[in-house]
Design a protein around this motif. Sequence first.
Motif, PDB file in Angstrom:
ATOM      1  N   ARG A 113       0.835  -1.200   0.000  1.00 46.08           N
ATOM      2  CA  ARG A 113       0.000   0.000   0.000  1.00 46.08           C
ATOM      3  C   ARG A 113       0.874   1.256   0.000  1.00 46.08           C
ATOM      4  O   ARG A 113       0.606   2.202  -0.737  1.00 46.08           O
ATOM      5  CB  ARG A 113      -0.939   0.003   1.214  1.00 46.08           C
ATOM      6  N   SER A 114       1.917   1.258   0.797  1.00 45.60           N
ATOM      7  CA  SER A 114       2.827   2.415   0.843  1.00 45.60           C
ATOM      8  C   SER A 114       3.519   2.616  -0.499  1.00 45.60           C
ATOM      9  O   SER A 114       3.664   3.741  -0.979  1.00 45.60           O
ATOM     10  CB  SER A 114       3.880   2.223   1.938  1.00 45.60           C
ATOM     11  N   TRP A 115       3.943   1.524  -1.104  1.00 50.28           N
ATOM     12  CA  TRP A 115       4.622   1.578  -2.404  1.00 50.28           C
ATOM     13  C   TRP A 115       3.682   2.141  -3.465  1.00 50.28           C
ATOM     14  O   TRP A 115       4.057   3.008  -4.251  1.00 50.28           O
ATOM     15  CB  TRP A 115       5.104   0.163  -2.769  1.00 50.28           C
ATOM     16  N   ILE A 116       2.450   1.658  -3.480  1.00 50.14           N
ATOM     17  CA  ILE A 116       1.451   2.133  -4.445  1.00 50.14           C
ATOM     18  C   ILE A 116       1.162   3.616  -4.222  1.00 50.14           C
ATOM     19  O   ILE A 116       1.156   4.407  -5.173  1.00 50.14           O
ATOM     20  CB  ILE A 116       0.153   1.303  -4.342  1.00 50.14           C
ATOM     21  N   LYS A 117       0.918   3.993  -2.987  1.00 52.54           N
ATOM     22  CA  LYS A 117       0.592   5.388  -2.660  1.00 52.54           C
ATOM     23  C   LYS A 117       1.719   6.329  -3.082  1.00 52.54           C
ATOM     24  O   LYS A 117       1.469   7.380  -3.678  1.00 52.54           O
ATOM     25  CB  LYS A 117       0.325   5.523  -1.163  1.00 52.54           C
ATOM     26  N   GLU A 118       2.943   5.953  -2.795  1.00 56.58           N
ATOM     27  CA  GLU A 118       4.102   6.780  -3.156  1.00 56.58           C
ATOM     28  C   GLU A 118       4.175   6.997  -4.664  1.00 56.58           C
ATOM     29  O   GLU A 118       4.370   8.119  -5.135  1.00 56.58           O
ATOM     30  CB  GLU A 118       5.377   6.098  -2.649  1.00 56.58           C
ATOM     31  N   ARG A 119       3.994   5.947  -5.416  1.00 57.10           N
ATOM     32  CA  ARG A 119       4.072   6.049  -6.879  1.00 57.10           C
ATOM     33  C   ARG A 119       2.909   6.864  -7.442  1.00 57.10           C
ATOM     34  O   ARG A 119       3.090   7.660  -8.363  1.00 57.10           O
ATOM     35  CB  ARG A 119       4.117   4.648  -7.497  1.00 57.10           C
ATOM     36  N   TYR A 120       1.716   6.659  -6.884  1.00 50.68           N
ATOM     37  CA  TYR A 120       0.532   7.385  -7.349  1.00 50.68           C
ATOM     38  C   TYR A 120       0.687   8.883  -7.075  1.00 50.68           C
ATOM     39  O   TYR A 120       0.383   9.715  -7.926  1.00 50.68           O
ATOM     40  CB  TYR A 120      -0.712   6.815  -6.671  1.00 50.68           C
ATOM     41  N   LEU A 121       1.158   9.211  -5.889  1.00 51.04           N
ATOM     42  CA  LEU A 121       1.370  10.618  -5.543  1.00 51.04           C
ATOM     43  C   LEU A 121       2.470  11.262  -6.391  1.00 51.04           C
ATOM     44  O   LEU A 121       2.486  12.478  -6.582  1.00 51.04           O
ATOM     45  CB  LEU A 121       1.693  10.771  -4.054  1.00 51.04           C
TER      46      LEU A 121
END
Length: 141
Positions: A113-121
């Motif tokens: 989730r952290s990895w996805i959020k970082e990339r999306y942001l």
Amino acid sequence: AEAAQGFARMFATEWSPGQVTAYLTLSQRCPYNFRMRFYFVTVVRFLGEPISTSLHEVMHFYCHQLLEPRFADAGIPEKHQDFKEALTVLLNLEFADIMEGEDKGYPQHQELRSWIKERYLAGESINDISEAYIRKQRKPI
């Protein structure tokens, strides 16, 4: 209508799940059926959170329709489950104004989730993020 526009923007698609039915249940589990377009909303554990539950489940429909075939084509269909659950972290960003509570996800998906959020942001699309994840997960030949 706001949610439909949000999902269309997030997934860069015009696809829509069409009519989806939510059933109330006394069970604490909220299963769904993508093919038959229904899901359950518990009235026990999450009383007062039907919008958050609905967004979470409808996001799974988008994942099944638009992303699951990519995982199958890459030979790692079993990795789709973790990815679709972790991807719900984006609900907190895109639908914060209408969700009753934060989508916290499952403990085993927190790193993803952290990895996805970082990339999306950072401006990456869901399509790009899913492709990057698939590349990381692909089994060596």
